[in-house]
Design an enzyme around this catalytic site. Sequence first.
Site, PDB file in Angstrom:
ATOM      1  N   VAL A  11       0.821  -1.195   0.000  1.00  0.00           N
ATOM      2  CA  VAL A  11       0.000   0.000   0.000  1.00  0.00           C
ATOM      3  C   VAL A  11       0.867   1.262   0.000  1.00  0.00           C
ATOM      4  O   VAL A  11       1.986   1.263   0.510  1.00  0.00           O
ATOM      5  CB  VAL A  11      -0.972  -0.019   1.213  1.00  0.00           C
ATOM      6  N   ASP A  36       8.074   5.045  -7.637  1.00  0.00           N
ATOM      7  CA  ASP A  36       7.722   6.449  -7.408  1.00  0.00           C
ATOM      8  C   ASP A  36       8.481   7.397  -8.327  1.00  0.00           C
ATOM      9  O   ASP A  36       8.040   8.520  -8.557  1.00  0.00           O
ATOM     10  CB  ASP A  36       7.987   6.845  -5.958  1.00  0.00           C
TER      11      ASP A  36
END
Length: 176
Positions: A11, A36
């Site tokens: 998550v 990311d």
Amino acid sequence: MKTFTIGISGVTNGGKTTLAKNLQKHLPNCSVISQDDFFKPQSEIETDKNGFLQYDVLEALNMEKMMSAISCWMENPRHSVVSTDWGNAEETPILIIEGFLLFNYNTRVYNPPDPPGYFDGHVWPMYLKHRREMEENVTWEIVYLDGTKSEEDLFSQVYEDIIQELAKQKCLQVTA
């Protein structure tokens, strides 16, 4: 050249990057590629009916660019821009790939913090959806971590598992 690849998924804001960077500090010949780092510009991110930018979907990522970075590392791990110092040329190069949608195809800074209801209303449901998709499509072992354990305990567990796997591979190479 034989390589060892580790995938860390979970998550959003669950500690994946922290774990990956900590492992990188302790494992020889280790590199990290973080999902990311492959977000599209904010202007290309869709907004949902509640006005939230949809960062927790594959369409928010430039996966082709990420896959290209992984391929470049696989082709020549010792000359990768994401590689750490190479302590011993005999050691197996290790690549850690971490991301929230890793198995579905600079750490994000949460400033300002997420709006109220964003995690429960969007992040967690999207995580569960993508986790189900991943579990239906993978053929390798998945090890789930207990997020209630301390960062140090999680690191120790993962580090020991990696060391054991590397030792198994080394034994297989010697007997082959």
